[in-house]
Design a protein around this motif. Structure first.
Motif, PDB file in Angstrom:
ATOM      1  N   GLU A  78      -1.990 -11.309  -8.584  1.00 23.65           N
ATOM      2  CA  GLU A  78      -0.768 -11.646  -8.094  1.00 23.65           C
ATOM      3  C   GLU A  78      -0.321 -10.407  -7.834  1.00 23.65           C
ATOM      4  O   GLU A  78       0.395 -10.358  -6.693  1.00 23.65           O
ATOM      5  N   ASP A  90      -0.766  -5.830   1.442  1.00 18.61           N
ATOM      6  CA  ASP A  90      -0.997  -6.710   0.178  1.00 18.61           C
ATOM      7  C   ASP A  90       0.260  -7.809   0.044  1.00 18.61           C
ATOM      8  O   ASP A  90       1.106  -7.631   0.832  1.00 18.61           O
ATOM      9  N   PRO A  91       0.104  -8.666  -0.811  1.00 20.88           N
ATOM     10  CA  PRO A  91       1.167  -9.822  -1.124  1.00 20.88           C
ATOM     11  C   PRO A  91       2.656  -8.956  -1.468  1.00 20.88           C
ATOM     12  O   PRO A  91       3.588  -9.576  -1.002  1.00 20.88           O
ATOM     13  N   GLN A  92       2.536  -7.893  -1.738  1.00 24.64           N
ATOM     14  CA  GLN A  92       4.058  -7.189  -1.912  1.00 24.64           C
ATOM     15  C   GLN A  92       4.508  -6.214  -0.916  1.00 24.64           C
ATOM     16  O   GLN A  92       5.247  -5.554  -0.841  1.00 24.64           O
TER      17      GLN A  92
END
Length: 321
Positions: A183, A246-248
């Motif tokens: 995540e 990336d997701p962040q």
């Protein structure tokens, strides 16, 4: 010599010769630029575009070059483009089906060299210190497997791939895939165990490169892409860029920057000029020198060593040791 891609069975069209050398391999190394020049003696800067010349003007035989391009085609060599620059002028500019050079191309792990160049620029600007501990950039994070060795990991260790963090030595893609399945990619990279004393063991580690991207963002308040646009790409006249995050929101540090071959050649030209471009020192000459000198030995089974995200060929003296 400009060669445009045609279908696999079609003839190679050897029209006039441009000075563009940027071979792009489909799998491992997606973009490789060859600039045949020890140092720049050019009186111009290719900010707005490269000058071109014939192979003969650069001391090459155009017939032999055309023959070599035919061999590449016949052998099915996995190259998308080949660009050769000498004395600041393009004299080979070839593309191989299906790539036609009309858009940017994923540079794969060449991204790592771009990433450390950005680290060098940030260090020049006083935004970070190469000997600053890695964990000092993430005070708000709770990091697993934190011990004295992890506390000793520095930016320099990450840049030379000697951080000592757990990574598959045979193929770092497995570790990279595990990170991308998590995540929080930066947290995953930070949480790994330290399995070697920092600075003592070289392991090709894409996750460490992603940590450099996060460190750059923490230090400058800008993503690696935004920092690159302002401090590297735009000054060199590089405008057509794609570099995912990336997701962040951290720019991929290990790969996936996408540039055109002519723009990639500008990065090589920058290093040939010791980090200088027109009237500006983009990155210090000290960084260029240090990053192209051996920082880590890669092991007895290899014939090259490692600088700061650049492979280096050992000197004859090194080979005898």
């Amino acid at each position: 010599m400009r060669v445009t891609p045609e279908k696999e069975e079609g003839p190679i069209n050897t029209r006039k010769i441009l000075i563009r050398l940027a071979p792009v391999a489909v799998l491992a190394l997606l973009a490789l630029v060859l600039i045949l020049q020890q140092f720049s003696t050019s009186t111009y800067w290719p900010t707005q575009g490269w000058r071109t010349s014939t192979p003969e003007e650069q001391g090459f035989d155009s017939a032999k070059l055309a023959e070599g391009l035919q061999v590449i085609r016949q052998n099915g060599t996995r190259i998308h483009s080949l660009l050769i620059v000498r004395n600041g002028e393009v004299f080979v500019d070839a593309y191989f089906y299906p790539y036609d050079g009309s858009t940017y191309h994923d540079l794969a792990s060449v991204t790592k060299s771009v990433m450390t160049t950005l680290i060098g620029i940030a260090a020049d600007q006083g935004k970070l210190d190469l000997d600053q501990p890695m964990l000092s950039f993430f005070p708000e994070r709770t990091v697993a497997n934190r011990d004295a060795r992890k506390e000793r990991i520095t930016v320099r260790h990450l840049a030379s791939m000697t951080a000592g963090l757990d990574c598959d030595e045979r193929n770092d893609q497995a570790t990279l895939q595990a990170m991308r399945a998590s995540e929080d990619w930066v947290q995953f990279a930070l949480d790994r165990r330290v399995v070697w004393e920092p600075g003592t063991h070289f392991v090709y580690d894409g996750l460490g490169m992603h940590l450099l991207s996060a460190i750059l963002q923490q230090a400058t308040g800008m993503t690696a892409l935004d920092f690159a646009r302002a401090n590297l790409f735009e000054p060199l006249g590089i405008h057509d860029v794609y570099w995912p995050a990336d997701p962040q929101g951290y720019t991929h540090g290990w790969g996936d920057v996408c540039l055109r071959p002519h723009d990639m050649a500008k990065l090589g030209f920058l290093f040939l000029n010791q980090g200088r471009w027109e009237n500006h020192q983009i990155v210090s000459s000290a960084w260029v020198t240090g990053s192209t000198e051996r920082q880590a030995a890669t092991g007895a089974d290899r014939n090259d060593d490692y600088g700061c995200l650049l492979y280096t060929s050992p000197s004859p003296r090194d080979r005898q040791k």
